[in-house]
Scaffold this motif. Structure first.
Motif, short mmCIF file in Angstrom:
data_model
loop_
_atom_site.label_atom_id
_atom_site.label_comp_id
_atom_site.label_asym_id
_atom_site.label_seq_id
_atom_site.Cartn_x
_atom_site.Cartn_y
_atom_site.Cartn_z
N GLN A 264 -4.92 2.67 -4.61
CA GLN A 264 -3.75 3.38 -3.75
C GLN A 264 -3.09 4.27 -4.50
O GLN A 264 -2.55 5.22 -3.99
CB GLN A 264 -2.98 2.34 -3.06
N VAL B 10 0.95 4.01 -2.94
CA VAL B 10 0.81 5.24 -2.71
C VAL B 10 1.81 6.35 -3.25
O VAL B 10 1.74 7.23 -3.98
CB VAL B 10 0.31 5.73 -1.30
N ARG C 162 -4.85 7.58 -4.64
CA ARG C 162 -4.69 8.01 -3.43
C ARG C 162 -3.36 8.99 -3.29
O ARG C 162 -3.23 9.98 -2.88
CB ARG C 162 -4.67 6.98 -2.34
N GLY C 163 -2.44 8.27 -3.69
CA GLY C 163 -1.13 8.87 -3.91
C GLY C 163 -1.27 10.23 -4.78
O GLY C 163 -0.49 11.06 -4.67
N SER D 211 -3.13 13.06 -3.50
CA SER D 211 -2.45 13.73 -2.18
C SER D 211 -0.95 14.69 -2.86
O SER D 211 -0.86 15.70 -2.37
CB SER D 211 -1.74 12.61 -1.35
N THR E 62 0.64 -1.19 0.12
CA THR E 62 -0.09 -0.09 0.05
C THR E 62 0.85 1.27 0.14
O THR E 62 0.73 2.03 -0.78
CB THR E 62 -1.01 -0.14 1.28
N THR E 63 1.88 1.45 0.94
CA THR E 63 2.80 2.43 1.06
C THR E 63 3.29 2.54 -0.36
O THR E 63 3.65 4.03 -0.84
CB THR E 63 3.72 2.32 2.04
N ARG F 281 2.07 9.02 -6.98
CA ARG F 281 2.36 10.51 -6.78
C ARG F 281 2.89 10.93 -8.10
O ARG F 281 2.72 12.41 -8.28
CB ARG F 281 3.23 10.87 -5.49
#
Length: 386
Positions: A140, A65, A143-144, A147, A61-62, A69
């Protein structure tokens, strides 16, 4: 004579007297303890496996994300990744035999190609996942992506009076076909009259070199403004590096920027920039489009991201910039675009080109040429001896 009576026994007893109790042996107790220990060990192993699975999922997940980006910055400002995948799948199913594609379909396909460049692992990874896993990965990544866009917005939006109420921002946002100095035009824009509609169909002056547009040659100076380069560097290299952009010229300021950047890198260690994290070595068209949208938003009076600001559509504005670079009318325009992107890369990253030293390029250089000549001479000498 004594008669001996032999007792008979019934084998159909249905009840066992309660006086017959079970007394476990020490061996039985040891066996029960051993079974309990094995069960506990099994449960502990299952718990540990669950912890490992959770840790692996969290790491994935990390990773997704952080990788996501890059999507808004390099691939698409708003378009869902699922739409890019769908268009690529459609073309694979038709084996690229569909020549009647729309401009939007072509833009989506080019977007998928840019996605594969930005995330080289994505295509093969997507093919290896089941539906649930792929849905998790795409969530995910989104999400990145979102953000990152929010973080970049916060980096750029520092002015307090923005939009057309500010003379400074108003001139930068003014369409290239009008003069902000004209009080009639200025009042019409501020009053939002039908004669002065500000939309994505006009190039804002902040995108032009020296904020000046030539009505007879609107391509001249477009995408070469100092503000645009500063905004790009604030996002992709660092906010402090944006101040290293001097002037709007072609040469001397670039050399001075390189010297200043080298001095600063020798003096201090800086946090890894976005460009290094995502592996950007050259400026791309979609990265410029992203920076332009961020700057336009920073100059505007709105405080949160939205697709449409009054009469201005950010998605269409992004499309217009991308099409300017990618949907060219012919080879002459393609050459100008290549030169423009090289200018951008020099402005942002300096004049180093080690990433362009491919094996084919190196093979044509003098070191490789000399090695080939020496080898040829050895062969000639061998032939003459024999």
């Amino acid at each position: 004579m004594t008669v001996r009576v032999i007792p008979t026994y019934s084998f159909h007893t249905t009840k066992i007297s309660s006086k017959f109790k079970f007394f476990p042996t020490p061996f039985y107790g040891r066996r029960r303890k051993a079974r309990a220990k094995r069960r506990i060990a099994t449960l502990m192993e299952e718990v540990e496996n669950l912890k490992q699975d959770r840790a692996i999922k969290q790491r994935k997940t990390t990773y997704y994300v952080s990788q996501g980006r890059a999507i808004r910055r390099l691939v698409a400002l708003y378009t869902p990744t699922e739409d890019l995948i769908a268009e690529n799948d459609r073309r694979c199913e038709t084996h690229d035999r569909d020549f009647n594609t729309t401009q939007e379909q072509d833009r989506l396909q080019r977007g998928y190609i840019e996605l594969a460049k930005a995330l080289p692992w994505f295509h093969d990874k997507l093919a290896s996942l089941d539906h649930e896993e792929s849905e998790h990965m795409l969530r995910q990544l989104k999400r990145g992506a979102d953000s990152a866009r929010g973080d970049d917005t916060a980096t750029l939006k520092e002015l307090h009076r923005r939009g057309f109420v500010s003379d400074i921002c108003g001139k930068l946002l003014c369409p290239a076909e009008w003069s902000w100095e004209d009080p009639v035009i200025r009042a019409g824009i501020r009053d939002r009259t039908t004669a002065f509609i500000v939309s994505e169909n006009s190039w804002p002056l902040f995108m032009y070199q020296n904020c000046e547009a030539d009505a007879n040659n609107l391509e001249h100076g477009l995408m070469k403004s100092k503000l645009l380069v500063m905004g790009f560097k604030a996002i992709f290299t660092s906010p402090s590096s944006a101040n290293e952009v001097d002037g709007e010229g072609e040469g001397a300021d670039i050399i001075e920027n390189n010297r200043r950047a080298q001095r600063q890198s020798d003096q201090t260690k800086v946090k890894t920039c976005v460009a290094s994290i995502i592996g950007m070595r050259k400026v791309t068209a979609r990265a410029i489009a992203y920076a332009a949208c961020q700057i336009r938003f920073a100059l505007s009076s709105i405080t949160s991201w939205r697709t449409v600001d009054g009469d201005f559509d950010y998605q269409m504005f992004w499309n217009n910039i991308v099409d300017f670079f990618e949907d060219v009318p012919g080879p002459a325009a393609r050459t100008r675009i290549s030169e423009l992107l090289e200018w951008w890369t020099r402005k942002v990253f300096g004049t180093n080109h080690r990433q362009d030293l491919t094996s084919d390029v190196i093979s044509r250089m003098s070191v490789s040429a000399l090695a080939a000549q020496r080898l040829a001479m050895e062969g000639a000498a061998f032939d003459s001896d024999s």
